[in-house]
Design a protein around this motif. Structure first.
Motif, PDB file in Angstrom:
ATOM      1  N   THR A   1       0.860  -1.175   0.000  1.00  0.00           N
ATOM      2  CA  THR A   1       0.000   0.000   0.000  1.00  0.00           C
ATOM      3  C   THR A   1       0.903   1.234   0.000  1.00  0.00           C
TER       4      THR A   1
ATOM      5  N   TYR B   1       1.260   5.208   0.030  1.00  0.00           N
ATOM      6  CA  TYR B   1       0.714   6.522   0.344  1.00  0.00           C
ATOM      7  C   TYR B   1       1.596   7.559  -0.336  1.00  0.00           C
TER       8      TYR B   1
ATOM      9  N   LYS C   1      -2.656   5.038  -2.549  1.00  0.00           N
ATOM     10  CA  LYS C   1      -3.466   5.790  -1.596  1.00  0.00           C
ATOM     11  C   LYS C   1      -3.020   7.242  -1.663  1.00  0.00           C
TER      12      LYS C   1
ATOM     13  N   TYR D   1      -3.854   8.717   9.282  1.00  0.00           N
ATOM     14  CA  TYR D   1      -2.583   8.720   8.560  1.00  0.00           C
ATOM     15  C   TYR D   1      -1.400   8.842   9.518  1.00  0.00           C
TER      16      TYR D   1
END
Lengths: 230, 230
Positions: free
Chosen positions: B3, B5, B29, B43
């Motif tokens: 994933t 970010y 993301k 976050y």
């Protein structure tokens, strides 16, 4: 034998602590940055960035510069002061080491420069860097709430990296900053009491570094004021 | 599955290049920092430093933040884009990765901030950071003279770290800066032509990030202007 190029600034002190903790034999090579010794051609072959610290590992022939690179190199060399081998732990190690390397160090350094060394007008820059320094130390303090060390129960090179800059908190943010960062203060005090830290601090008696921040020192340290380029 | 970010800034782009080069499956993301999404409590559990990039490696459960930490984590995970296992090579890898992490990145970032975003008076700070940015890029260029890549003959994560910031050279130092840094330009062009870099650059079409640097964006990005502390 490790050849250790150093002065008494926070980044070399992190490496001094590490060498002492690991009990590695090392020889001292003072680099007096206020006299411009970091710009000597011989030294630039060791560290082209003209900064301290750097090491040459005489056992392997490796040259390593940047304090955080040296901490990781020495930890991998000795297998000590690292978390257990596991991807989750490795991720935490690298993340927090880089948090100190790319955040705590650079922003603290810029705070010192603007607070102590830069000419007026500088209000915006001083506010920016004091804010960022404080923000970074507050993240360290929050991390250390309920954890003995940065990665949990084990004293690692990340704590050594933190120690070098935590010593600067009163100078950067004032003596009363410690009321805001009790967890960071606890770690600083615990590490500073260790024999290795005492030995690192005692390096100040080994060589008489130039202390005056005079015109000569400023010319060597702040070359942007009389740039060769631009 | 990783994933990822990210936004489109230089540091996340380094990681995008790395994920593409390694062919690792990843899910995007977006974190729109001009809308303040980096400060969201969810976050902050991923990256307490409120910055991008960060990754969560779903295969191992590891969370890693800071682009340089992520590059090293992914290189160690895959065993790819690293120099041969040897202390001398490891010393060079760590030294140059940290040179980008603690030097090129922070000083380029401050140059952008003062040049583009800070209010007047700012002549001293602009000169300081443009000088330091130029000094760092000149060291990269000298390193790349006579070497195809930063560590010699092998394309590594250090080159990926350099690529992210080399793309910013014209914006920071002007279009004519490339006449001074021909070796760095050669590396930039070579990497940018790779399919992995093309895929990384194409991420800009995946999400509509806020582009305006308006009052809302400034409030989220430059919190020292309206500090909670001080």
């Amino acid at each position: 034998m490790i050849t250790f190029y150093y002065n008494l600034a926070p980044n070399p002190m992190k490496v001094a602590l590490c060498l002492e903790e690991m009990g590695l034999p090392y020889e001292l090579k003072p680099v007096d940055t206020r006299k411009g010794e970091q710009h000597h051609p011989d030294y630039l072959t060791i560290n082209p960035n003209a900064k301290v610290p750097a090491i040459v590992d005489q056992d392997t022939g490796a040259t390593v510069f940047d304090s955080n690179a040296i901490l990781l190199y020495l930890a991998e060399k000795t297998g000590r002061f690292l978390p257990p081998e596991d991807p989750v732990e490795r991720g935490e190690l690298l993340s927090w080491l880089m948090f100190v390397a790319t955040g705590v160090g650079p922003f603290s350094g810029q705070a010192v420069h603007f607070k102590r060394d830069a000419p007026d007008p500088k209000e915006y820059a001083v506010n920016r860097y004091l804010f960022e320094a404080r923000r970074h130390y507050s993240i360290l303090d929050a991390r250390l709430a309920g954890r003995p060390y940065m990665l949990g129960g084990i004293y690692t090179i990340v704590d050594m990296a933190v120690w070098g800059w935590a010593r600067m908190v009163p100078f950067i943010l004032g003596e009363d900053a410690w009321t805001t960062f009790p967890n960071l203060k606890r770690l600083l005090d615990e590490i500073s009491a260790r024999p290795a830290a005492q030995a690192a601090i005692a390096l100040k008696d080994q060589h008489a570094f130039k202390t005056e921040m005079d015109e000569e020192a400023r010319r060597h340290l702040f070359r942007h004021v009389t740039p060769q380029w631009n």
